[in-house]
Write a protein that holds these residues in place. Structure first.
Motif, PDB file in Angstrom:
ATOM      1  N   PHE A  39      15.323  17.100 -35.020  1.00 22.93           N
ATOM      2  CA  PHE A  39      14.439  16.624 -33.965  1.00 22.93           C
ATOM      3  C   PHE A  39      13.281  17.591 -33.752  1.00 22.93           C
ATOM      4  CE2 PHE A  39      18.604  14.912 -31.972  1.00 22.93           C
ATOM      5  CZ  PHE A  39      18.682  13.917 -32.931  1.00 22.93           C
ATOM      6  N   LEU A  40      13.574  18.876 -33.809  1.00 22.99           N
ATOM      7  CA  LEU A  40      12.544  19.892 -33.616  1.00 22.99           C
ATOM      8  C   LEU A  40      11.465  19.770 -34.682  1.00 22.99           C
ATOM      9  CD1 LEU A  40      11.484  22.440 -32.202  1.00 22.99           C
ATOM     10  CD2 LEU A  40      12.974  23.769 -33.710  1.00 22.99           C
ATOM     11  N   LEU A  41      11.855  19.591 -35.930  1.00 22.08           N
ATOM     12  CA  LEU A  41      10.863  19.476 -37.001  1.00 22.08           C
ATOM     13  C   LEU A  41       9.986  18.245 -36.800  1.00 22.08           C
ATOM     14  CD1 LEU A  41       9.683  20.549 -39.635  1.00 22.08           C
ATOM     15  CD2 LEU A  41      11.352  19.156 -40.856  1.00 22.08           C
ATOM     16  N   VAL A  42      10.582  17.137 -36.404  1.00 29.26           N
ATOM     17  CA  VAL A  42       9.796  15.928 -36.147  1.00 29.26           C
ATOM     18  C   VAL A  42       8.763  16.199 -35.060  1.00 29.26           C
ATOM     19  CG1 VAL A  42       9.900  13.545 -35.296  1.00 29.26           C
ATOM     20  CG2 VAL A  42      11.598  14.354 -36.946  1.00 29.26           C
ATOM     21  N   VAL A  43       9.180  16.849 -33.987  1.00 32.39           N
ATOM     22  CA  VAL A  43       8.260  17.165 -32.890  1.00 32.39           C
ATOM     23  C   VAL A  43       7.160  18.104 -33.382  1.00 32.39           C
ATOM     24  CG1 VAL A  43       8.084  18.344 -30.663  1.00 32.39           C
ATOM     25  CG2 VAL A  43       9.942  16.736 -31.078  1.00 32.39           C
ATOM     26  N   LEU A  44       7.520  19.109 -34.164  1.00 30.86           N
ATOM     27  CA  LEU A  44       6.526  20.050 -34.675  1.00 30.86           C
ATOM     28  C   LEU A  44       5.530  19.363 -35.605  1.00 30.86           C
ATOM     29  CD1 LEU A  44       8.831  23.127 -35.358  1.00 30.86           C
ATOM     30  CD2 LEU A  44       7.117  22.896 -33.545  1.00 30.86           C
ATOM     31  N   LEU A  45       5.994  18.419 -36.403  1.00 32.12           N
ATOM     32  CA  LEU A  45       5.088  17.714 -37.305  1.00 32.12           C
ATOM     33  C   LEU A  45       4.153  16.791 -36.532  1.00 32.12           C
ATOM     34  CD1 LEU A  45       7.448  16.986 -40.329  1.00 32.12           C
ATOM     35  CD2 LEU A  45       5.793  18.839 -40.030  1.00 32.12           C
ATOM     36  N   PHE A  46       4.657  16.139 -35.495  1.00 35.33           N
ATOM     37  CA  PHE A  46       3.783  15.315 -34.657  1.00 35.33           C
ATOM     38  C   PHE A  46       2.779  16.191 -33.913  1.00 35.33           C
ATOM     39  CE2 PHE A  46       6.420  11.836 -35.706  1.00 35.33           C
ATOM     40  CZ  PHE A  46       5.756  10.671 -35.332  1.00 35.33           C
ATOM     41  N   LEU A  47       3.207  17.370 -33.481  1.00 37.62           N
ATOM     42  CA  LEU A  47       2.287  18.318 -32.847  1.00 37.62           C
ATOM     43  C   LEU A  47       1.202  18.730 -33.833  1.00 37.62           C
ATOM     44  CD1 LEU A  47       1.389  20.272 -30.600  1.00 37.62           C
ATOM     45  CD2 LEU A  47       3.093  21.895 -31.471  1.00 37.62           C
ATOM     46  N   THR A  48       1.575  18.992 -35.060  1.00 38.91           N
ATOM     47  CA  THR A  48       0.611  19.400 -36.082  1.00 38.91           C
ATOM     48  C   THR A  48      -0.432  18.309 -36.322  1.00 38.91           C
ATOM     49  OG1 THR A  48       2.284  20.763 -37.161  1.00 38.91           O
ATOM     50  CG2 THR A  48       0.362  20.193 -38.460  1.00 38.91           C
ATOM     51  N   VAL A  49       0.009  17.069 -36.396  1.00 40.69           N
ATOM     52  CA  VAL A  49      -0.902  15.966 -36.702  1.00 40.69           C
ATOM     53  C   VAL A  49      -1.751  15.587 -35.495  1.00 40.69           C
ATOM     54  CG1 VAL A  49      -1.032  13.522 -37.363  1.00 40.69           C
ATOM     55  CG2 VAL A  49       0.555  15.057 -38.539  1.00 40.69           C
ATOM     56  N   ILE A  96      -4.861  10.921 -46.046  1.00 35.96           N
ATOM     57  CA  ILE A  96      -4.531   9.549 -45.678  1.00 35.96           C
ATOM     58  C   ILE A  96      -4.696   9.373 -44.175  1.00 35.96           C
ATOM     59  CG2 ILE A  96      -2.989   9.091 -47.620  1.00 35.96           C
ATOM     60  CD1 ILE A  96      -0.632   9.841 -45.958  1.00 35.96           C
ATOM     61  N   HIS A  97      -4.750   8.147 -43.753  1.00 39.90           N
ATOM     62  CA  HIS A  97      -4.946   7.829 -42.337  1.00 39.90           C
ATOM     63  C   HIS A  97      -3.728   8.260 -41.519  1.00 39.90           C
ATOM     64  CE1 HIS A  97      -6.613   5.799 -38.915  1.00 39.90           C
ATOM     65  NE2 HIS A  97      -5.525   5.073 -38.768  1.00 39.90           N
ATOM     66  N   ASN A  98      -3.962   8.875 -40.368  1.00 41.18           N
ATOM     67  CA  ASN A  98      -2.836   9.355 -39.559  1.00 41.18           C
ATOM     68  C   ASN A  98      -2.333   8.288 -38.583  1.00 41.18           C
ATOM     69  OD1 ASN A  98      -4.933   9.479 -37.756  1.00 41.18           O
ATOM     70  ND2 ASN A  98      -4.581  11.576 -37.126  1.00 41.18           N
ATOM     71  N   HIS A  99      -2.059   7.149 -39.126  1.00 35.75           N
ATOM     72  CA  HIS A  99      -1.434   6.066 -38.374  1.00 35.75           C
ATOM     73  C   HIS A  99      -0.003   6.477 -38.032  1.00 35.75           C
ATOM     74  CE1 HIS A  99       0.468   2.128 -37.706  1.00 35.75           C
ATOM     75  NE2 HIS A  99      -0.732   1.760 -37.285  1.00 35.75           N
ATOM     76  N   LEU A 100       0.507   5.963 -36.948  1.00 34.30           N
ATOM     77  CA  LEU A 100       1.833   6.329 -36.462  1.00 34.30           C
ATOM     78  C   LEU A 100       2.927   6.105 -37.504  1.00 34.30           C
ATOM     79  CD1 LEU A 100       3.192   7.421 -33.909  1.00 34.30           C
ATOM     80  CD2 LEU A 100       3.485   5.071 -33.150  1.00 34.30           C
ATOM     81  N   VAL A 101       2.873   5.009 -38.218  1.00 37.32           N
ATOM     82  CA  VAL A 101       3.883   4.718 -39.235  1.00 37.32           C
ATOM     83  C   VAL A 101       3.774   5.710 -40.394  1.00 37.32           C
ATOM     84  CG1 VAL A 101       4.676   3.000 -40.908  1.00 37.32           C
ATOM     85  CG2 VAL A 101       4.005   2.284 -38.614  1.00 37.32           C
ATOM     86  N   VAL A 102       2.553   6.033 -40.791  1.00 43.41           N
ATOM     87  CA  VAL A 102       2.338   6.977 -41.891  1.00 43.41           C
ATOM     88  C   VAL A 102       2.825   8.367 -41.499  1.00 43.41           C
ATOM     89  CG1 VAL A 102       0.588   8.066 -43.354  1.00 43.41           C
ATOM     90  CG2 VAL A 102       0.413   5.637 -42.801  1.00 43.41           C
ATOM     91  N   VAL A 103       2.539   8.781 -40.280  1.00 47.89           N
ATOM     92  CA  VAL A 103       3.003  10.093 -39.811  1.00 47.89           C
ATOM     93  C   VAL A 103       4.532  10.114 -39.744  1.00 47.89           C
ATOM     94  CG1 VAL A 103       2.956  11.733 -37.885  1.00 47.89           C
ATOM     95  CG2 VAL A 103       0.875  10.539 -38.552  1.00 47.89           C
ATOM     96  N   SER A 104       5.126   9.034 -39.303  1.00 44.45           N
ATOM     97  CA  SER A 104       6.587   8.959 -39.249  1.00 44.45           C
ATOM     98  C   SER A 104       7.199   9.057 -40.641  1.00 44.45           C
ATOM     99  CB  SER A 104       7.031   7.658 -38.581  1.00 44.45           C
ATOM    100  OG  SER A 104       6.577   7.612 -37.246  1.00 44.45           O
ATOM    101  N   LEU A 105       6.647   8.352 -41.591  1.00 38.75           N
ATOM    102  CA  LEU A 105       7.162   8.415 -42.964  1.00 38.75           C
ATOM    103  C   LEU A 105       6.919   9.789 -43.585  1.00 38.75           C
ATOM    104  CD1 LEU A 105       6.175   4.890 -44.303  1.00 38.75           C
ATOM    105  CD2 LEU A 105       8.448   5.708 -43.648  1.00 38.75           C
ATOM    106  N   THR A 106       5.775  10.381 -43.276  1.00 45.01           N
ATOM    107  CA  THR A 106       5.494  11.729 -43.775  1.00 45.01           C
ATOM    108  C   THR A 106       6.456  12.735 -43.150  1.00 45.01           C
ATOM    109  OG1 THR A 106       3.172  11.095 -44.007  1.00 45.01           O
ATOM    110  CG2 THR A 106       3.668  13.433 -44.117  1.00 45.01           C
ATOM    111  N   SER A 107       6.848  12.503 -41.917  1.00 47.75           N
ATOM    112  CA  SER A 107       7.858  13.369 -41.284  1.00 47.75           C
ATOM    113  C   SER A 107       9.190  13.275 -42.023  1.00 47.75           C
ATOM    114  CB  SER A 107       8.053  12.984 -39.817  1.00 47.75           C
ATOM    115  OG  SER A 107       6.881  13.191 -39.085  1.00 47.75           O
ATOM    116  N   MET A 108       9.525  12.075 -42.472  1.00 51.06           N
ATOM    117  CA  MET A 108      10.762  11.913 -43.260  1.00 51.06           C
ATOM    118  C   MET A 108      10.670  12.681 -44.575  1.00 51.06           C
ATOM    119  SD  MET A 108      12.842  10.222 -41.424  1.00 51.06           S
ATOM    120  CE  MET A 108      12.058  11.010 -40.035  1.00 51.06           C
ATOM    121  N   VAL A 109       9.494  12.670 -45.197  1.00 49.44           N
ATOM    122  CA  VAL A 109       9.298  13.459 -46.422  1.00 49.44           C
ATOM    123  C   VAL A 109       9.446  14.951 -46.096  1.00 49.44           C
ATOM    124  CG1 VAL A 109       7.626  14.112 -48.214  1.00 49.44           C
ATOM    125  CG2 VAL A 109       7.855  11.717 -47.528  1.00 49.44           C
ATOM    126  N   GLY A 110       8.927  15.363 -44.947  1.00 51.82           N
ATOM    127  CA  GLY A 110       9.093  16.753 -44.513  1.00 51.82           C
ATOM    128  C   GLY A 110      10.556  17.124 -44.333  1.00 51.82           C
TER     129      GLY A 110
END
Length: 172
Positions: A39-49, A96-110
């Motif tokens: 959960f922390l990594l997801v939050v940090l990645l959303f903070l980064t974007v 790539i575009h920082n659309h919510l779905v793209v950021v979510s999928l990129t978080s999964m890659v992270g």
């Protein structure tokens, strides 16, 4: 979100991970699966974007070190990987575009990169003897499912909070 509230907000998710592990341990459900909340990594990645690249990478380094000190046997794994993954995600979002779905999928890659990095380092240091196929089936896939559900639930509120935070930074 005021500057003082951001560390408290991120700390909340740091603590939430350990509470989740305690409350929903796979052993309670007679399962051999290893489910790791990131959960922390997801939050940090959303903070980064959405909040800012500089703040995201800085918080990733600070909380990566804190994570290493509190939870891991080998100091430096998360201290190195959290900021590296945050940097990777910030560079990816420039392409790539920082659309919510793209950021979510990129978080999964992270999360995949984090899990693979931790597994490989632990395997090299002989901390684990788990075969790669077993790692995929018993740890990576269940971890991805859990974190995908979490990301789906919190992605919109996180985006909204970090957009407000970025706006406050621009207004100062």
């Amino acid at each position: 979100m005021k500057k003082l509230l951001l560390p408290i907000f991120v700390l909340f998710f740091f603590i939430l991970e350990s509470l989740f592990v305690e409350l929903f341990s796979p052993q309670l459900f007679n399962s051999d699966r290893i489910i790791v909340p990131h959960f922390l990594l997801v939050v940090l990645l959303f903070l980064t974007v959405y909040g800012g690249k500089k703040q995201g990478i800085l918080y990733a380094a600070i909380f990566g070190l804190l994570f290493d000190i509190v939870y891991t046997e080998v100091i430096g794994i998360y201290f190195f990987l959290y900021p590296l993954i945050a940097y990777f995600v910030s560079k990816t979002m420039q392409l790539i575009h920082n659309h919510l779905v793209v950021v979510s999928l990129t978080s999964m890659v992270g999360i995949i990169l984090l899990e693979l990095g931790v597994y490989e380092l632990n395997y090299l240091l002989k901390v684990t003897e788990m075969a790669f196929q077993t790692f995929l089936q018993e740890r990576l896939y269940p971890t991805l499912i859990l974190n995908l559900v979490f990301t789906i639930l919190v992605s919109f509120p996180l985006k909204r909070q970090f957009d407000k935070y970025a706006e406050e930074l621009r207004n100062e």
